[in-house]
Scaffold this active site. Structure first.
Site, PDB file in Angstrom:
ATOM      1  CD  GLN A 112      58.707  11.620   2.589  1.00  0.00           C
ATOM      2  OE1 GLN A 112      59.802  11.623   3.114  1.00  0.00           O
ATOM      3  NE2 GLN A 112      57.803  12.526   2.822  1.00  0.00           N
ATOM      4  CG  PHE A 113      52.852   8.609   5.297  1.00  0.00           C
ATOM      5  CD1 PHE A 113      51.582   9.139   5.167  1.00  0.00           C
ATOM      6  CD2 PHE A 113      53.704   9.123   6.251  1.00  0.00           C
ATOM      7  CE1 PHE A 113      51.166  10.176   5.990  1.00  0.00           C
ATOM      8  CE2 PHE A 113      53.303  10.152   7.080  1.00  0.00           C
ATOM      9  CZ  PHE A 113      52.028  10.685   6.949  1.00  0.00           C
ATOM     10  CB  THR A 114      53.964  12.737   2.374  1.00  0.00           C
ATOM     11  OG1 THR A 114      55.382  12.753   2.231  1.00  0.00           O
ATOM     12  CG2 THR A 114      53.584  12.950   3.836  1.00  0.00           C
TER      13      THR A 114
END
Length: 155
Positions: free
Chosen positions: A81-83
């Protein structure tokens, strides 16, 4: 590294890969949304993985959160989940420039997953970088946020 950890009665992730639907599902355990940042290294990955595996967030016989994932023989579903590194301090569109380099982030993500497996946890994953659908049946609800860095959440 930044984590959102949810205690679940079940969780799943699905995505398309080469035109075929893929999925991973767990029953009782933890769903983790995981983002690796530019300053993360193997030591921070290991420390956070061990912290989560040993978190006492499951109820004992008296109903108190006193048992870990190991104690309840629960599973882990770990989704990249890079966000989690989005900066929303200016404007209305999240800036994702604070996320780690994709190649390095994938290496760290895989090392994080491997640490769970090395600890004997039944661990399932999504597909790094894929567009995924995550279903979480939060139990409690219990949701925890952990970070290996200062995490400014000012908006």
């Amino acid at each position: 590294m930044r984590l959102v950890v949810q205690r679940v009665t079940s969780g799943s992730v699905s995505w398309d890969e080469a035109g075929e639907r893929q999925d991973a599902t767990i029953a009782r355990g933890l769903v983790l949304l995981v983002g690796a940042g530019p300053d993360d290294d193997e030591a921070s990955i290991r420390r956070l993985a061990d912290k989560v595996v040993d978190l006492r967030v499951f109820a004992d016989e008296a109903g108190r959160m006193n048992l870990s994932l190991v104690d309840v023989r629960g599973s882990a579903l770990i989704v990249s989940q890079f966000t989690l590194f989005a900066d929303m301090s200016r404007g209305r569109r999240p800036s994702l420039l604070g996320a780690g380099d994709a190649k390095r982030a994938e290496e760290l993500y895989l090392a994080f997953v491997q640490r769970f497996r090395d600890r004997g946890i039944d661990t399932r994953t999504g597909s790094f970088g894929a567009v995924m659908t995550v279903t979480i049946e939060n139990d409690g609800p219990v949701t925890l946020v952990l970070s290996s860095d200062d995490w400014p959440t000012r908006v």
